[in-house]
Design an enzyme around this catalytic site. Structure first.
Site, PDB file in Angstrom:
ATOM      1  N   ASP A 178      -2.438   1.315  -3.312  1.00  0.00           N
ATOM      2  CA  ASP A 178      -1.451   2.254  -3.844  1.00  0.00           C
ATOM      3  C   ASP A 178      -0.268   2.442  -2.887  1.00  0.00           C
ATOM      4  O   ASP A 178      -0.308   2.043  -1.721  1.00  0.00           O
ATOM      5  CB  ASP A 178      -2.137   3.589  -4.108  1.00  0.00           C
ATOM      6  CG  ASP A 178      -1.421   4.443  -5.136  1.00  0.00           C
ATOM      7  OD1 ASP A 178      -0.378   4.010  -5.661  1.00  0.00           O
ATOM      8  OD2 ASP A 178      -1.914   5.549  -5.433  1.00  0.00           O
ATOM      9  N   GLU A 194       6.013   2.925  -1.277  1.00  0.00           N
ATOM     10  CA  GLU A 194       7.410   3.293  -1.524  1.00  0.00           C
ATOM     11  C   GLU A 194       7.929   4.382  -0.588  1.00  0.00           C
ATOM     12  O   GLU A 194       9.111   4.716  -0.625  1.00  0.00           O
ATOM     13  CB  GLU A 194       7.570   3.823  -2.957  1.00  0.00           C
ATOM     14  CG  GLU A 194       6.934   2.986  -4.031  1.00  0.00           C
ATOM     15  CD  GLU A 194       5.489   3.397  -4.316  1.00  0.00           C
ATOM     16  OE1 GLU A 194       4.990   3.024  -5.371  1.00  0.00           O
ATOM     17  OE2 GLU A 194       4.871   4.080  -3.458  1.00  0.00           O
ATOM     18  N   ASP A 226       2.393   5.405 -12.663  1.00  0.00           N
ATOM     19  CA  ASP A 226       1.827   6.680 -13.111  1.00  0.00           C
ATOM     20  C   ASP A 226       2.530   7.186 -14.368  1.00  0.00           C
ATOM     21  O   ASP A 226       3.304   8.155 -14.328  1.00  0.00           O
ATOM     22  CB  ASP A 226       1.937   7.722 -12.000  1.00  0.00           C
ATOM     23  CG  ASP A 226       1.143   7.336 -10.766  1.00  0.00           C
ATOM     24  OD1 ASP A 226       0.301   6.433 -10.858  1.00  0.00           O
ATOM     25  OD2 ASP A 226       1.372   7.950  -9.707  1.00  0.00           O
TER      26      ASP A 226
END
Length: 678
Positions: free
Chosen positions: A402, A405, A469
């Site tokens: 995950d 960023e 998401d």
């Protein structure tokens, strides 16, 4: 056709003159016309704010248009007007390999902004930009290239998005994405790629398209092919072909549960109900942290013995049944976990700008350190100490890799690199660490990690994307439909495999899953290379795949369809290896003469032989479907041939519009789908 699609013409760039203007030409393609409006340089004055992975970036640069150009032995010089000193040089780089390559460079100290407009590409449809969620066709819009949280809602006219913006810049916009990439693809068979990691903008407004570049020097690649399919082939070669997906990942559903030991009991009940299970994904394997956002994870990547006692033995038992176990990790370590202290002692964490203390990022009610992947010793430490020993060595077969960023722009890196240029590269470094760990155990092509963040070059390391998401709804810019756009756009720039959180993830305010949404997401996921469920950020508030008998039965049926299609998906993996073509494809890739397909982003070709039109609007019982010309298509449900053009097609729950290419070698496999669903 395959030969012409894969042929690679020599991309020779040359300068020509048209009156008082200098032209850049490749073959029959005009790229640049160096006259008024074609180029500008300037000095930037940026303002950058970050809050939990959401960025507000603004600039008020002093720009100077370059209206005068002249040839030199080294290329072309540009100045504001005749008689002035040159401020920008553009040179053809002979070392571009299979791609033509330009080098652009400012010629005065302090100039750190370049704008270059490729007006010669006017009249084309433009694609690319990495993984885009809102628009597949880029024309008429600007797309900043900066990896970030995509936002919640992503529609500035929506009060929900406005509320998210007010609570921490979290609303997003049509262009915000975990995975941007400065690659522009023109429908005539020319692609431009900015070979730079700095903040940039693809501007597809006005004539042609432009790059805005936030540094004083960069290279721009030019790729050409006779067809868009051939161009995808070239770009996938340029950025790196992924290993094929393992058999276990494409043969049924990966069930996502974060319910501690109860996850195993729930999985058994699903198996008893007929669910075709390929894996169990427990992202809470390292523990949980309850926050106001919802059920988060404890970011210290070691098995949590209180939540999952005897986990290696339980994984081994699953393996004996042919079920894989998947976990979760990201490149940050919470400050209250033991791995943070170990990383700090080993010098593995990025530092504050003005001190030697580790930089801590606010991730929402807890802080975490940033493992500094610009230091090879630190990348090796995370790959071996964390992924190798804590995950692979206890039998874990895959994980969500995950984030990626969140690199702040005021952090101090071991390499000394400006974090403004390291930021976009961070997901690629993160992917390299994961691939390095997998390779160290000899499990490339077997162990599988999947990522949402990316940038140019992530393709060479990460086998599988997931779309991030999404909100748990049908909203235009943040709901179920965006995962189709994500797969199609990312596939054009060399990512063969994409999938999504079945059911969506983000549940805030009044938004919770409906039964209809889950059933429609089953239908979509069954025709994705990987079918994986997620309980979301607020599992207790939302319906789950096993919340009631009807939801469980629907999940079981569509998981069996996914398993049934595994032989076909294997051929798509083989094709991706050979040609770079993604599993999920825009209609225009195989209907290049059909102009109507240019903007279609809510239906797709699953390989060459199956056309899928998922239902992505609430309360719909039929949907508008386009059948392209050039091929004959048969409605899977009725068996009848369908003429080219637009059609209103019945689409009740459990029967999404599906069409089989006439003459497909897989027709018999597809024909069994209705029987599986009965």
């Amino acid at each position: 056709m395959a030969v012409s699609e894969r042929s690679t013409p020599e991309v020779a760039l040359r300068w020509e003159r048209d009156g008082d203007q200098i032209l850049l030409v490749s073959g029959e393609f005009l790229l640049l016309r160096l006259g008024p409006g074609a180029a500008a340089v300037g000095r930037g004055n940026p303002s950058i704010e970050m809050y939990r992975g959401n960025f507000a970036i603004d600039d008020s640069p002093e720009m100077m248009p370059l209206g005068h150009a002249w040839r030199t032995a080294d290329g072309v010089m540009l100045a504001t007007r005749e008689g002035e000193s040159p401020l920008l040089s553009i040179a053809i780089d002979a070392g571009g390999g299979n791609a033509g390559r330009l080098k652009v460079r400012t010629l005065s100290s302090g100039l750190d902004r370049i704008v270059l407009r490729f007006a010669g590409l006017a009249g084309q449809d433009f694609y690319g930009g990495g993984e885009q969620m809102s628009y597949l066709r880029l024309n008429g819009r600007r797309f900043p290239i900066w990896t970030s949280e995509p936002g919640v809602g992503r529609d500035k006219s929506d009060p929900y998005t406005q509320a998210m913006d007010a609570s921490g810049l979290a609303g997003g916009d049509y262009w915000t994405t975990n995975y941007p990439q400065p690659t522009l693809i023109g429908s005539a068979g020319v692609a431009l790629h900015l070979d730079a990691a700095c903040y940039s903008v693809i501007d597809a407004t006005g004539d042609g398209a432009a790059f805005e570049i936030w540094q004083g020097e960069a290279a721009i690649e030019v790729h050409r092919a006779p067809t868009l399919a051939g161009l995808v082939d070239q770009l996938s070669t340029r950025f790196g072909r992924q290993p094929p997906l393992p058999d276990w990942a494409i043969g049924g559903a990966i069930v996502g549960l974060k319910d501690g030991l109860n996850s195993f009991e729930r999985l058994d009940r699903m198996v008893d109900a007929g669910v075709a299970v390929s894996g169990l994904w427990c992202e809470d394997w390292a523990g949980i942290r309850e926050t106001s956002f919802g059920r988060r994870l404890f970011w210290d990547w070691q098995k949590n013995d209180s939540r999952y006692p005897d986990l290696p033995a339980r994984i081994a038992e699953l393996h004996s049944r042919g079920i894989r176990f998947l976990a979760y990790a990201n490149p940050y370590l919470c400050v209250d976990g033991p791995l943070f202290a170990e990383a700090a002692a080993g010098g593995h964490l990025a530092l504050q700008r003005d001190s030697d203390s580790p930089y801590a990022v606010d991730f929402g009610e807890f802080d975490a350190g940033v493992v500094d992947f610009t230091r090879d010793e630190s990348a090796a430490w995370f790959a071996e100490r964390v992924i190798g020993k804590e995950m692979l060595d206890i039998g874990i077969d895959g994980w969500m890799a995950d984030f990626g960023e969140y690199l702040p722009t005021d952090v101090r890196l071991a390499s000394g690199e400006d974090p403004m240029t390291a930021h976009n590269r961070w997901p690629v470094l993160w992917a390299e660490v994961n691939a390095r760990a997998v390779a160290s155990r000899g499990r490339t092509g077997d162990a599988l990690f999947f990522m949402r963040a990316g940038f140019s070059g992530v393709q060479a390391h990460c086998s599988l994307l997931w779309a991030g998401d999404q909100s748990v709804d049908f909203s235009r810019h943040d709901g179920i439909n965006t995962v189709i756009t994500a797969a199609l756009s990312s596939g054009l720039v060399g990512n063969a495999y994409s999938h999504s959180d079945c059911g969506g993830y983000t549940s805030l305010g009044h938004k919770t899953r409906t039964e209809e949404l889950l059933h429609r997401w089953y239908e979509l996921s069954a025709f994705s290379p990987v079918f994986r469920t997620h309980e979301g950020n607020r599992p207790d508030d939302n319906l789950q795949v096993d919340s009631n008998p009807d939801l469980l039965a629907g999940f079981a049926r569509w998981s069996r369809v996914h398993r049934h299609l595994a032989p076909y998906v294997r051929t798509l993996c083989d094709e991706a290896q050979a040609t770079g073509l993604p599993a999920q494809r825009p209609l225009f890739l195989h209907a290049p003469g059909d102009r109507e397909t240019a903007g279609i982003q809510d239906q797709y070709l699953y390989g060459r032989d199956l056309m899928v039109a998922p239902v992505v609007e609430e309360n719909a019982v039929e949907r508008r479907v386009y059948v392209p010309g050039g091929e004959l298509w048969r409605d899977l449900w009725s068996g009848s041939m369908v003429e080219a053009g637009w059609h209103d097609v019945p689409a009740p729950l459990g029967r999404p519009p599906l069409f089989v290419r006439d003459g497909s070698a897989h027709a018999e496999l597809f024909a069994a789908i209705p029987d599986i669903l009965r």
